[in-house]
Design an enzyme around this catalytic site. Sequence first.
Site, mmCIF file in Angstrom:
data_model
loop_
_atom_site.group_PDB
_atom_site.id
_atom_site.type_symbol
_atom_site.label_atom_id
_atom_site.label_comp_id
_atom_site.label_asym_id
_atom_site.label_seq_id
_atom_site.Cartn_x
_atom_site.Cartn_y
_atom_site.Cartn_z
ATOM 1 N N ARG A 168 -18.014 -15.691 -8.826
ATOM 2 C CA ARG A 168 -17.639 -15.828 -10.234
ATOM 3 C C ARG A 168 -16.684 -17.009 -10.360
ATOM 4 N NH1 ARG A 168 -21.452 -13.333 -11.146
ATOM 5 N NH2 ARG A 168 -21.735 -11.439 -12.399
ATOM 6 N N HIS A 211 -25.953 -21.251 -11.920
ATOM 7 C CA HIS A 211 -25.841 -19.794 -11.763
ATOM 8 C C HIS A 211 -27.190 -19.155 -11.432
ATOM 9 C CE1 HIS A 211 -23.300 -16.042 -12.934
ATOM 10 N NE2 HIS A 211 -24.145 -15.770 -11.961
#
Length: 311
Positions: A226, A274
């Site tokens: 993250r 991502h």
Amino acid sequence: MSRDALVFYSPVDDPVAWREALTAELPDLDFRVDPEVGDPADIRYALVWVPPKGFFARFPNLQLVTNLGAGVDALVRRDDLVPVKFSRLNDPGMVAMMTSYVVFAVTRYARDIPVFERAKRRGEWDYVHPRALSDIKVAVLGLGELGGPAARTLAAMGFTVTGWSRSKKDIEGVSSETGRDGLERVLAGNEIIVSLLPLTPESRGILGARELALMPKGAKFVNASRGAVVDEAALIAALRSGHVGEATLDVFETEPLPPGHPFWTLDNVLITPHLASITVPKLAARDVAESIRRVRQGLAPLHEVDPGRGY
């Protein structure tokens, strides 16, 4: 008459593939794709990825939320959810994809590929003698469902691997460290640092200027967890100074990464959007279906998430 329905929402996953995979496992499941949800009172289950603010407030009978991914930090902090059971996906396809990404990123640095990429752009033959993989020390921060297999694979390839996690782990070929002292030792003692940490209140911003300064000069950093586990401003400064020599970043504080962000202009940063690990419906649907069966029986779902811990 109320029906046993599931609502699906994701800006990146294929609802057709998920409908086919999940209804093959649960033929009686009424699969609905947002915004065509019908009567909201029918919705018992949600299969989602980054749903918009207020999404869940429409569904008064929601019992189970399954996250289309391993990281559930965005779900456990929401204010539009009544108390429900949470589960995350943990399928072999997701583990294999994350492992392949980490192996790629680490091997790219271990074999000096960025040096050759830059040499090619200059039109120069720039020989760097390869090093034995056992001489290359790699740290994996986070040894959970994704980090554990990645660390094990790197060790099996011959890298010298140390892992850091909340609790001690017994992984073949991987040294295990815990605690603040352990984190500092791991950061100082490894030249390639891989973050696979879940985002929790404890891990938010855990890699700040002080922690980055502990890394050896020229260290390589890989973040596939993250964005918010790292202080981005501190990382940018470390990359500009060369203290952090290179970075491979798949996750960011703001996604998509905004145009004009400093990361775009840094020659020593590789950016991916991502996608280090995605779910494969055919492989993951079995677990989602089993979680629904368990909740129907009043049991806990597979891969249940503790909202207090955040994973």
